[in-house]
Structure formats: C-alpha cells, structure tokens
Write an enzyme that holds these catalytic residues in place. Structure first.
Site, mmCIF file in Angstrom:
data_model
loop_
_atom_site.group_PDB
_atom_site.id
_atom_site.type_symbol
_atom_site.label_atom_id
_atom_site.label_comp_id
_atom_site.label_asym_id
_atom_site.label_seq_id
_atom_site.Cartn_x
_atom_site.Cartn_y
_atom_site.Cartn_z
ATOM 1 N N VAL A 1 0.830 -1.214 0.000
ATOM 2 C CA VAL A 1 0.000 0.000 0.000
ATOM 3 C C VAL A 1 0.864 1.264 0.000
ATOM 4 O O VAL A 1 0.638 2.187 -0.802
ATOM 5 C CB VAL A 1 -0.975 0.005 1.207
ATOM 6 C CG1 VAL A 1 -1.850 1.241 1.176
ATOM 7 C CG2 VAL A 1 -1.843 -1.257 1.207
ATOM 8 N N LYS B 1 -13.367 -5.360 10.007
ATOM 9 C CA LYS B 1 -13.970 -4.345 9.129
ATOM 10 C C LYS B 1 -15.466 -4.200 9.444
ATOM 11 O O LYS B 1 -16.007 -3.084 9.433
ATOM 12 C CB LYS B 1 -13.775 -4.747 7.665
ATOM 13 C CG LYS B 1 -12.317 -4.656 7.225
ATOM 14 C CD LYS B 1 -12.125 -5.367 5.897
ATOM 15 C CE LYS B 1 -10.705 -5.241 5.367
ATOM 16 N NZ LYS B 1 -10.426 -6.160 4.263
HETATM 17 P P1 NDP Z 1 3.133 -4.795 3.678
HETATM 18 O O1 NDP Z 1 3.521 -5.911 4.592
HETATM 19 O O2 NDP Z 1 3.269 -4.963 2.234
HETATM 20 O O3 NDP Z 1 3.927 -3.456 4.100
HETATM 21 C C1 NDP Z 1 4.172 -3.100 5.435
HETATM 22 C C2 NDP Z 1 5.226 -2.031 5.449
HETATM 23 O O4 NDP Z 1 5.491 -1.697 6.810
HETATM 24 C C3 NDP Z 1 6.575 -2.461 4.860
HETATM 25 O O5 NDP Z 1 7.075 -1.467 4.018
HETATM 26 C C4 NDP Z 1 7.494 -2.635 6.061
HETATM 27 O O6 NDP Z 1 8.842 -2.334 5.785
HETATM 28 C C5 NDP Z 1 6.902 -1.605 7.004
HETATM 29 N N1 NDP Z 1 7.213 -1.915 8.393
HETATM 30 C C6 NDP Z 1 6.858 -3.004 9.097
HETATM 31 N N2 NDP Z 1 7.363 -2.931 10.342
HETATM 32 C C7 NDP Z 1 8.049 -1.763 10.414
HETATM 33 C C8 NDP Z 1 8.797 -1.137 11.421
HETATM 34 N N3 NDP Z 1 8.979 -1.684 12.617
HETATM 35 N N4 NDP Z 1 9.367 0.070 11.141
HETATM 36 C C9 NDP Z 1 9.220 0.641 9.939
HETATM 37 N N5 NDP Z 1 8.513 0.082 8.934
HETATM 38 C C10 NDP Z 1 7.938 -1.110 9.171
HETATM 39 O O7 NDP Z 1 1.616 -4.450 4.077
HETATM 40 P P2 NDP Z 1 0.509 -3.797 3.156
HETATM 41 O O8 NDP Z 1 1.068 -2.625 2.465
HETATM 42 O O9 NDP Z 1 -0.166 -4.849 2.378
HETATM 43 O O10 NDP Z 1 -0.556 -3.341 4.263
HETATM 44 C C11 NDP Z 1 -0.334 -2.201 5.072
HETATM 45 C C12 NDP Z 1 -1.635 -1.944 5.857
HETATM 46 O O11 NDP Z 1 -2.695 -1.689 4.942
HETATM 47 C C13 NDP Z 1 -2.094 -3.133 6.710
HETATM 48 O O12 NDP Z 1 -2.666 -2.658 7.880
HETATM 49 C C14 NDP Z 1 -3.156 -3.795 5.843
HETATM 50 O O13 NDP Z 1 -4.115 -4.479 6.582
HETATM 51 C C15 NDP Z 1 -3.765 -2.593 5.174
HETATM 52 N N6 NDP Z 1 -4.428 -2.844 3.906
HETATM 53 C C16 NDP Z 1 -3.794 -3.579 2.937
HETATM 54 C C17 NDP Z 1 -4.413 -3.786 1.721
HETATM 55 C C18 NDP Z 1 -3.765 -4.587 0.650
HETATM 56 O O14 NDP Z 1 -4.421 -4.858 -0.367
HETATM 57 N N7 NDP Z 1 -2.504 -4.980 0.784
HETATM 58 C C19 NDP Z 1 -5.757 -3.245 1.432
HETATM 59 C C20 NDP Z 1 -6.326 -2.459 2.511
HETATM 60 C C21 NDP Z 1 -5.687 -2.297 3.700
HETATM 61 P P3 NDP Z 1 9.708 -3.242 4.756
HETATM 62 O O15 NDP Z 1 9.027 -3.111 3.415
HETATM 63 O O16 NDP Z 1 11.054 -2.621 4.754
HETATM 64 O O17 NDP Z 1 9.649 -4.625 5.312
HETATM 65 N N1 HSE Z 2 -6.061 -8.609 3.329
HETATM 66 C C1 HSE Z 2 -7.120 -7.712 3.062
HETATM 67 C C2 HSE Z 2 -8.084 -8.359 2.089
HETATM 68 C C3 HSE Z 2 -6.587 -6.441 2.475
HETATM 69 O O1 HSE Z 2 -7.722 -9.361 1.471
HETATM 70 O O2 HSE Z 2 -9.208 -7.890 1.958
HETATM 71 C C4 HSE Z 2 -7.648 -5.394 2.288
HETATM 72 O O3 HSE Z 2 -8.109 -4.926 3.518
#
Ligand code: NDP
Ligand code: HSE
Length: 433
Positions: free
Chosen positions: A15, A206
């Site tokens: 994201v 959700k």
């Molecule tokens: P990812 O696992 O792809 O990304 C998480 C990010 O957080 C990474 O860049 C990671 O760093 C960083 N991170 C984790 N721990 C730390 C830390 N201690 N310090 C600094 N940075 C940190 O997750 P998503 O992007 O998929 O999801 C993010 C949020 O959005 C979640 O809450 C998810 O539920 C929500 N979401 C996701 C959707 C989706 O389709 N993926 C849709 C809707 C909501 P690094 O990359 O260096 O490991």
């Molecule tokens: N893991 C979640 C899903 C991301 O599959 O719907 C969106 O919130």
C-alpha cells in the site's frame, strides 16, 4: 505558487509504495483537488536499501518513525504498517507530535480505535481511515457523510478480498486452496499473516468498524460470531452450484428492536445476485437506509492501487480540512457513545446442510425426522449414488425452507449427537437476494 503540503509515509509495502507512486505520478491532478501540491517529504520502512521502484531519494527513506514525527515541515502522515505493534506506538508518536494521520490498518482501529481516537481528539488532530474497510470502495465516506440523514437498518457484504479471491478462483478454475492463497499473497492482497484473511478476523474487524459508523455503537470485534473459509471445500462448492448458488464469506449486521445482530460466515448466495457475482479481490457492500432504501457498492477491496486510491483521497481530505470536520462532527469511535446491545442472529432464513451419514436403510428418515421435530421443513434433498460399501460415510445435502437459525442450530446439534452420522454437519445460511 501556494506552499506544498509535506507528508510522511510510514510503511512502504504494497500500500505505501502505491501511495507514493500515486502522489508522484498523479501530482497535477492531486494538486487540483487539494488546492496545493502534496509532496512526499520522508518515508519510513524496515529495509530502506530495498529497491521498490520508487522515485524517492535514498536520504529521504529511513527506519526511524521519529524522522517523520519530529519533522516540523510534515503535517500529515500515512501510517501503512500492518498489525498492532509497532503500528500502535507509531500512531501515538505521530499524534503526540501533532500530525494528522491517515491509515489503512483496520486491525489497529478495531483493537485500539477508541484509545487512538481519544488521543487524536485531545491533540486536536484527525484520523482518516477510508482504506481500512473494503479497499477502494468509498464506504466509510458513504456511511459517515453521504448517507448521514439515514438510520441504517442493515449491512451485508463481502469484506475480504483474499478470501473472495480464493473462493471464486477455486470455484471457477477448480484450483487448489493452498495454491490460490499463495497467489493472493503474491498479488499483495493478503495480510502479512494470511490466517487473518481466511479465518475471518480481517472481515470481522472491518464489520465492527462499519457497524460503528452505521449504528453509532462500538462493538468489540471479538464479540461478533465468526467462521472463516477454512472449512469450505470443492465438494461443498459443487453441491451449492447444483442448487444454483455460490459460496461467499458474508458479513451481516442488522438492527431490530434496539438490538444489533452481527455475524461473519460463509453463506450460499444465489447465482445472479450481486454478492454471487462478486469475484476475485472485489468486495461488495449492500446496505439499507430508512430514507435512501437499498444501496449496493462494488469495487476492488484489496490490492496496491485501489487501496492507494482511498489513502490518497484521505490525504487530500485531510489537507483541505474535510477530514477534521468529519472527525469532529461524527464523533467517530467516541468511547462515550452507547454500548451495543447485541442480539442473536435469529432471523428466518433458508439453510443448507451437509450431513455426513452412514449409508444404511432408514438414515434419511432419521435425519428428516429430527429436522421435523425442530419444526424445520425441507425444500430439497441431494444424495448421489454412494460408491462405497453399505454403511460407508456419504454426504446427504439438505436445503431447508426459511426457518429460525436457532432452531437449525439445535437440530444440527441433535443430528451430530445421533448414531447415524460419522462427521460434523456443515450448516450455511442461504441468501436469495
Ligand atoms: P506490507 O507488509 O506490504 O507493508 C508493510 C510495510 O510496513 C513495509 O514497508 C514494512 O517495511 C513496514 N514496516 C513493518 N514494520 C516496520 C517497522 N517496525 N518500522 C518501519 N517500517 C515497518 O503491508 P501492506 O502494504 O499490504 O498493508 C499495510 C496496511 O494496509 C495493513 O494494515 C493492511 O491491513 C492494510 N491494507 C492492505 C491492503 C492490501 O491490499 N494490501 C488493502 C487495505 C488495507 P519493509 O518493506 O522494509 O519490510
Ligand atoms: N487482506 C485484506 C483483504 C486487504 O484481502 O481484503 C484489504 O483490507
């Protein structure tokens, strides 16, 4: 030229990377909507050395949240780290240091929402969270703002893209559960711990957030009855198909007589209805408002750019001041609100039963007899020619007429305690519209 707004991006995963890309690639368009440029000042992740294909100078990316929270030029931060910790501490740090926050982290809001929202109020800041529910579908704004004149009577929806992708791909392509789950992870739909998707935790969190917006009461997500998709096999899908249905993971919340009934469980949805036609990572929300009537929302509920679309819209809302107004006026996640009065989900619904019976004379009449004792009338029965020896376990599939959920639960307990079954009965609600 108007001064740009400087934002910090905390989390550069699926994201976060999408948000940076959208802010940079659609800068002109976003500037028009925000009234001034929005620039990514800094980003934080775990591994700054990793190439994410983003045009972010290396000296703008670090591992320390304080590089965002203590930077006085940054006014808005997007918190796009999943899970509870360190996300909770990061959100607190950002609010304590005067940042308005946008987040997609529903687990964090469902678990710690009241505490975090109270802190934001105390600090005069806002938290916007459109992306936390149903990804790209603007359902939070629809309920909190556009439908504010309505008393919402019910919500029904598909709220998890990963589990919907798994169910619809298994059904359409005969694919294997484990393979499709891996594909959902590769496409960036799944949570870091995909158990949250398939065991229904994510969709239930959700639902708790949506129910709060719609009904004005805070429901702890753990109080909502929840069944995931782990028990759905290709055999169940085939029987559902034979009867003219598909299986979807459906979240339901409805208000009646001052009580709220909520649940998350796989259900049979009739082919041709909007929920049945919701495929892949799409989500759907159907709701009924007392003035507007029934409305249906459909769109991608997971994935990089659909989610980034919602996050960037929240950043724009924050920049122009809309988020602060909504935050102040809707009292969202206000702990002073009334507690939910939960009632059981004892609606009249059709039910689908798959009973694992021992193939012996008289078994069918025993099962139908038990259903009859509980006042349940049968609409149809399927039992295919058994291939095994007499007495072998075979599935008996029964579709009931509309009946009380509580009565069906009692009947299933009675059936499973009898000596003519050799496995646990699967019981799913049937939704015809
Ligand atoms: P990812 O696992 O792809 O990304 C998480 C990010 O957080 C990474 O860049 C990671 O760093 C960083 N991170 C984790 N721990 C730390 C830390 N201690 N310090 C600094 N940075 C940190 O997750 P998503 O992007 O998929 O999801 C993010 C949020 O959005 C979640 O809450 C998810 O539920 C929500 N979401 C996701 C959707 C989706 O389709 N993926 C849709 C809707 C909501 P690094 O990359 O260096 O490991
Ligand atoms: N893991 C979640 C899903 C991301 O599959 O719907 C969106 O919130």
């Amino acid at each position: 030229m108007t001064q740009p707004v400087r934002v910090g991006i905390v989390g550069l995963g699926t994201v976060g990377s999408g948000v940076v890309r959208l802010l940079m690639e659609s800068a002109d368009h976003i500037t028009r909507h925000a009234g001034r440029p929005i620039v990514v000042e800094r980003a934080v992740c775990r591994d700054p050395a990793r190439d994410r294909g983003l045009r972010l100078p290396a000296d703008r990316v670090s591992t320390d949240i304080r590089d965002v929270s203590r930077d006085p030029s940054i006014t808005v931060a997007a918190l796009l780290v999943g899970g509870l910790e360190p996300a909770r501490s990061m959100m607190i740090d950002l609010l304590e240091h005067g940042k308005d926050v946008v987040t997609a982290n529903k687990a964090l809001l469902a678990e710690h929402g009241p505490e975090l929202f109270e802190l934001a109020r105390k600090k005069g800041r806002s938290i916007a969270f459109e992306a936390a529910v149903a990804g790209g579908i603007p359902i939070v704004a629809a309920i909190a703002e556009c439908l504010a004149a309505n008393r919402i009577e019910s919500i029904r929806g598909i709220l998890n893209g990963t589990s919907n992708f798994i169910l619809s791909t298994m059904e359409e392509e005969g694919a294997d559960y484990a393979d499709v789950l891996k594909l959902a992870q590769a496409k960036g739909f799944a949570e870091a711990d995909p158990a949250m998707d398939v065991d229904g935790t994510d969709a239930t969190q959700k639902l708790a957030i949506l129910a709060h917006l719609a009904f004005g009461v805070w429901v702890p997500w753990g109080d909502i009855p929840r069944t995931g998709i782990e028990g759905v096999d290709s055999d169940l899908m085939a029987y559902a198909g034979e009867l003219g249905y598909r299986i979807r993971l459906v979240a339901v919340a409805s208000r009646s007589g001052g009580k709220l009934a909520m649940r998350l469980a796989p259900a049979l949805v009739k082919v041709g209805t909007p929920l049945a036609e919701t495929r892949g990572a799409y989500n759907a929300v159907s709701l009924v408002g007392d003035a507007v009537g029934r409305m249906f929302f459909h769109g991608l509920g997971a994935g990089q750019m659909p989610t980034a679309s919602a996050v960037v819209a929240d950043i724009i809302d924050t920049v122009v001041g809309r988020a602060a107004i909504t935050f102040r006026t809707t009292g969202v996640l206000d702990t002073d609100g009334p507690a939910a009065r939960m009632g059981g989900m004892d609606t009249l619904e059709k039910h689908f039963l798959r009973v694992c019976v021992n193939d012996l004379p008289g078994v069918l009449s025993r099962i139908t007899g038990i259903l009859g004792e509980h006042g349940i009338s049968i609409a149809s029965v399927i039992q295919h020619d058994p291939s095994g020896a007499s007495g072998a376990a075979v599935p008996l599939v029964i579709m009931t007429h509309a009946c009380s959920t509580a009565a069906v639960e009692r009947a299933v307990a009675h059936i499973d305690a009898s000596d003519v079954v050799s496995g646990k009965t699967v019981c799913l609600s049937v939704l015809d519209e």
